[in-house]
Motif scaffolding. Sequence first.
Motif, mmCIF file in Angstrom:
data_model
loop_
_atom_site.group_PDB
_atom_site.id
_atom_site.type_symbol
_atom_site.label_atom_id
_atom_site.label_comp_id
_atom_site.label_asym_id
_atom_site.label_seq_id
_atom_site.Cartn_x
_atom_site.Cartn_y
_atom_site.Cartn_z
ATOM 1 N N LEU A 29 -70.131 54.947 -66.270
ATOM 2 C CA LEU A 29 -70.890 56.059 -65.690
ATOM 3 C C LEU A 29 -71.026 55.920 -64.172
ATOM 4 O O LEU A 29 -71.163 56.925 -63.473
ATOM 5 C CB LEU A 29 -72.278 56.144 -66.328
ATOM 6 N N ASP A 30 -70.983 54.700 -63.675
ATOM 7 C CA ASP A 30 -71.137 54.456 -62.240
ATOM 8 C C ASP A 30 -69.827 54.535 -61.453
ATOM 9 O O ASP A 30 -69.850 54.507 -60.223
ATOM 10 C CB ASP A 30 -71.779 53.097 -62.003
ATOM 11 N N LEU A 31 -68.692 54.618 -62.155
ATOM 12 C CA LEU A 31 -67.400 54.656 -61.461
ATOM 13 C C LEU A 31 -67.185 56.001 -60.775
ATOM 14 O O LEU A 31 -67.495 57.049 -61.343
ATOM 15 C CB LEU A 31 -66.251 54.446 -62.461
ATOM 16 N N PRO A 32 -66.636 55.980 -59.567
ATOM 17 C CA PRO A 32 -66.255 57.242 -58.925
ATOM 18 C C PRO A 32 -65.108 57.902 -59.694
ATOM 19 O O PRO A 32 -64.287 57.223 -60.319
ATOM 20 C CB PRO A 32 -65.776 56.813 -57.536
ATOM 21 N N LYS A 33 -65.044 59.210 -59.639
ATOM 22 C CA LYS A 33 -64.052 59.975 -60.392
ATOM 23 C C LYS A 33 -62.624 59.524 -60.110
ATOM 24 O O LYS A 33 -61.811 59.409 -61.025
ATOM 25 C CB LYS A 33 -64.210 61.458 -60.058
ATOM 26 N N ASN A 34 -62.308 59.233 -58.875
ATOM 27 C CA ASN A 34 -60.943 58.858 -58.517
ATOM 28 C C ASN A 34 -60.569 57.438 -58.944
ATOM 29 O O ASN A 34 -59.421 57.042 -58.814
ATOM 30 C CB ASN A 34 -60.699 59.048 -57.019
ATOM 31 N N GLU A 35 -61.523 56.670 -59.477
ATOM 32 C CA GLU A 35 -61.234 55.302 -59.906
ATOM 33 C C GLU A 35 -61.312 55.120 -61.426
ATOM 34 O O GLU A 35 -61.208 54.006 -61.919
ATOM 35 C CB GLU A 35 -62.219 54.336 -59.243
ATOM 36 N N LEU A 36 -61.472 56.197 -62.172
ATOM 37 C CA LEU A 36 -61.661 56.085 -63.618
ATOM 38 C C LEU A 36 -60.455 55.462 -64.321
ATOM 39 O O LEU A 36 -60.616 54.727 -65.294
ATOM 40 C CB LEU A 36 -61.976 57.455 -64.229
ATOM 41 N N LEU A 37 -59.254 55.759 -63.851
ATOM 42 C CA LEU A 37 -58.049 55.211 -64.487
ATOM 43 C C LEU A 37 -57.537 53.945 -63.826
ATOM 44 O O LEU A 37 -56.751 53.217 -64.419
ATOM 45 C CB LEU A 37 -56.924 56.256 -64.480
ATOM 46 N N THR A 38 -57.977 53.671 -62.611
ATOM 47 C CA THR A 38 -57.377 52.563 -61.862
ATOM 48 C C THR A 38 -58.252 51.321 -61.760
ATOM 49 O O THR A 38 -57.734 50.216 -61.698
ATOM 50 C CB THR A 38 -57.015 53.018 -60.441
ATOM 51 N N SER A 39 -59.549 51.469 -61.731
ATOM 52 C CA SER A 39 -60.398 50.299 -61.535
ATOM 53 C C SER A 39 -60.619 49.563 -62.858
ATOM 54 O O SER A 39 -60.371 50.093 -63.932
ATOM 55 C CB SER A 39 -61.739 50.703 -60.934
ATOM 56 N N THR A 40 -61.081 48.347 -62.737
ATOM 57 C CA THR A 40 -61.407 47.570 -63.923
ATOM 58 C C THR A 40 -62.917 47.450 -64.034
ATOM 59 O O THR A 40 -63.635 47.500 -63.045
ATOM 60 C CB THR A 40 -60.784 46.162 -63.858
ATOM 61 N N VAL A 41 -63.352 47.284 -65.257
ATOM 62 C CA VAL A 41 -64.769 47.106 -65.535
ATOM 63 C C VAL A 41 -64.940 45.686 -66.062
ATOM 64 O O VAL A 41 -64.185 45.256 -66.940
ATOM 65 C CB VAL A 41 -65.252 48.140 -66.586
ATOM 66 N N ARG A 81 -63.029 65.183 -66.281
ATOM 67 C CA ARG A 81 -62.795 65.104 -64.840
ATOM 68 C C ARG A 81 -61.394 64.625 -64.486
ATOM 69 O O ARG A 81 -60.977 64.708 -63.333
ATOM 70 C CB ARG A 81 -63.828 64.178 -64.195
ATOM 71 N N ILE A 82 -60.656 64.117 -65.466
ATOM 72 C CA ILE A 82 -59.305 63.603 -65.213
ATOM 73 C C ILE A 82 -58.296 64.651 -65.658
ATOM 74 O O ILE A 82 -58.369 65.169 -66.774
ATOM 75 C CB ILE A 82 -59.073 62.272 -65.952
ATOM 76 N N GLY A 83 -57.337 64.924 -64.804
ATOM 77 C CA GLY A 83 -56.355 65.962 -65.073
ATOM 78 C C GLY A 83 -55.324 65.579 -66.119
ATOM 79 O O GLY A 83 -55.051 64.403 -66.376
ATOM 80 N N LYS A 84 -54.745 66.598 -66.696
ATOM 81 C CA LYS A 84 -53.747 66.438 -67.756
ATOM 82 C C LYS A 84 -52.525 65.663 -67.254
ATOM 83 O O LYS A 84 -51.994 64.811 -67.960
ATOM 84 C CB LYS A 84 -53.338 67.811 -68.268
ATOM 85 N N LYS A 85 -52.099 65.931 -66.042
ATOM 86 C CA LYS A 85 -50.908 65.277 -65.495
ATOM 87 C C LYS A 85 -51.096 63.760 -65.415
ATOM 88 O O LYS A 85 -50.209 62.996 -65.798
ATOM 89 C CB LYS A 85 -50.604 65.860 -64.116
ATOM 90 N N LYS A 86 -52.237 63.317 -64.931
ATOM 91 C CA LYS A 86 -52.506 61.878 -64.841
ATOM 92 C C LYS A 86 -52.576 61.233 -66.217
ATOM 93 O O LYS A 86 -52.087 60.129 -66.435
ATOM 94 C CB LYS A 86 -53.813 61.625 -64.093
ATOM 95 N N LEU A 87 -53.199 61.924 -67.158
ATOM 96 C CA LEU A 87 -53.331 61.362 -68.504
ATOM 97 C C LEU A 87 -51.990 61.297 -69.227
ATOM 98 O O LEU A 87 -51.702 60.318 -69.918
ATOM 99 C CB LEU A 87 -54.342 62.171 -69.315
ATOM 100 N N LEU A 88 -51.163 62.305 -69.063
ATOM 101 C CA LEU A 88 -49.844 62.276 -69.703
ATOM 102 C C LEU A 88 -48.957 61.205 -69.081
ATOM 103 O O LEU A 88 -48.150 60.584 -69.774
ATOM 104 C CB LEU A 88 -49.191 63.649 -69.643
ATOM 105 N N ALA A 89 -49.117 60.953 -67.786
ATOM 106 C CA ALA A 89 -48.377 59.858 -67.145
ATOM 107 C C ALA A 89 -48.818 58.515 -67.727
ATOM 108 O O ALA A 89 -48.004 57.620 -67.953
ATOM 109 C CB ALA A 89 -48.583 59.887 -65.641
ATOM 110 N N LEU A 90 -50.113 58.393 -67.989
ATOM 111 C CA LEU A 90 -50.635 57.168 -68.605
ATOM 112 C C LEU A 90 -50.054 56.985 -70.003
ATOM 113 O O LEU A 90 -49.670 55.883 -70.386
ATOM 114 C CB LEU A 90 -52.164 57.247 -68.672
ATOM 115 N N ALA A 91 -49.957 58.055 -70.772
ATOM 116 C CA ALA A 91 -49.433 57.979 -72.137
ATOM 117 C C ALA A 91 -47.965 57.569 -72.152
ATOM 118 O O ALA A 91 -47.501 56.951 -73.108
ATOM 119 C CB ALA A 91 -49.610 59.316 -72.844
ATOM 120 N N GLY A 92 -47.247 57.891 -71.091
ATOM 121 C CA GLY A 92 -45.829 57.574 -71.038
ATOM 122 C C GLY A 92 -45.501 56.138 -70.651
ATOM 123 O O GLY A 92 -44.364 55.704 -70.792
ATOM 124 N N ARG A 93 -46.500 55.397 -70.205
ATOM 125 C CA ARG A 93 -46.255 53.999 -69.810
ATOM 126 C C ARG A 93 -46.099 53.122 -71.055
ATOM 127 O O ARG A 93 -46.797 53.316 -72.051
ATOM 128 C CB ARG A 93 -47.396 53.477 -68.951
#
Length: 138
Positions: A81-93, A110-122
Amino acid sequence: MRWSALKKRLVLLFDPGLDVDIHLTGLEKAKSQGAFTHLGLLRIRVDGAVVWDFPHQFKASLADHPGVTLATLMGVLHAYLDLPKNELLTSTVPNDPFDLRLALACMDRRIGKKKLLALAGRPDTPEFVRRILTLRFS
């Protein structure tokens, strides 16, 4: 913060097209020598399907992470909940060996479809992430 308040804050972040249910149950069981062991579960369902289930889904790797408890996972939820929006996929907790942060990010509106689909493809993406994204974008 109490579980009910934390859950309300989390649910507000999720894609409104998803039916997300987060369920937390904590129990304490007395051992024979007077010590307590903390049992419980944290389960996330998306559209009725269980997509993240502690401890059942992670039994094989629990021995590698003996300090992970429900209290630890509550800390991960607070940290998310404390993470900034732009760090939700990149930072570690801290203390998140089972990628709870990543599961939450896959449902986050708050995270776009393009970023999430790129994550799914890894190739190193956990299976539960692919299941969540399939439910979200199908």
